[in-house]
Design a protein around this motif. Structure first.
Motif: not given
Ligand code: HEC
Ligand code: HEC
Length: 152
Positions: A38-39, A82
């Protein structure tokens, strides 16, 4: 300068690899798409090793500056999947600093030609936004000849 910095990595990674496909397994639980895409895009599990996924899934309340908490059942379901599908080949399974794909040695090396200004373009926003340049990233397709970098 850059080459000197990369030398130790290059030595470590001198194993031939075709990085192009980290296929998204077909048995992804529905919750992975709804909760983890979603993000940002749904990252194929083969992009990180087990320990990194474990860390990510046990720290969702403090997830890269946001709260991505889940109910216990969904958290367990996604974690299990995962871990089952995490990277196994040494290069990709190596511990990723900050639990980021984008901080791994292989990621940095593969993208060493992408300039700092490019990562900040409005059409890219962040190195973590794989699908900005790899249209089928969510399917695990990172084929070089299909890379398209947004012009702005
Ligand atoms: C509320 C928003 C949100 C949700 C829901 C979310 N994420 Fe994220 N995630 C982020 C943000 C913000 C970043 C940092 C992104 C960036 O650096 O541009 C991130 C980064 C990541 C990264 C690292 C990316 C990189 O820089 O290599 C991983 C892996 C990841 N998320 C996995 C998950 C997983 C697995 C889930 C579900 C359990 C999840 N995310 C759910 C917001 C979210
Ligand atoms: C700004 C655009 C951009 C973003 C964003 C981006 N990449 Fe790339 N990626 C590239 C370029 C350019 C190459 C090198 C293509 C070449 O060597 O011709 C590349 C190469 C790769 C390769 C190697 C492909 C091969 O065939 O060897 C992988 C794997 C990869 N990227 C994964 C990722 C992942 C995972 C993300 C997100 C966490 C990501 N990329 C984000 C531009 C990007």
């Amino acid at each position: 300068m850059k080459m000197y910095f990369l030398m130790p990595f290059l030595t470590l990674l001198a194993i031939p690899v075709s990085a192009a496909k980290m296929t998204m397994p077909s048995d992804a639980p529905k919750s992975y798409e709804t909760e983890c895409a979603s993000c940002h895009m749904a990252y194929p599990p083969g992009l990180l090793g087990q320990k990194n996924w474990q860390n990510i899934m046990s720290g969702l309340n403090k997830h890269f500056g946001t709260d991505a908490s889940l109910d216990a059942k969904t958290q367990a379901e996604i974690t299990q999947w995962l871990i089952k599908n995490a990277a196994t080949r040494e290069k990709y399974a190596a511990f990723a600093p900050e639990n980021r794909i984008t901080k791994t040695a292989w990621f940095i090396r593969k993208h060493d030609e992408v300039g700092a200004d490019v990562w900040k373009r409005a059409g890219v926003k962040s190195p973590a936004n794989c699908s900005a340049c790899h249209a089928d990233a969510a399917k695990g397709d990172f084929e070089e000849d299909r890379v398209r970098i947004p012009a702005k």
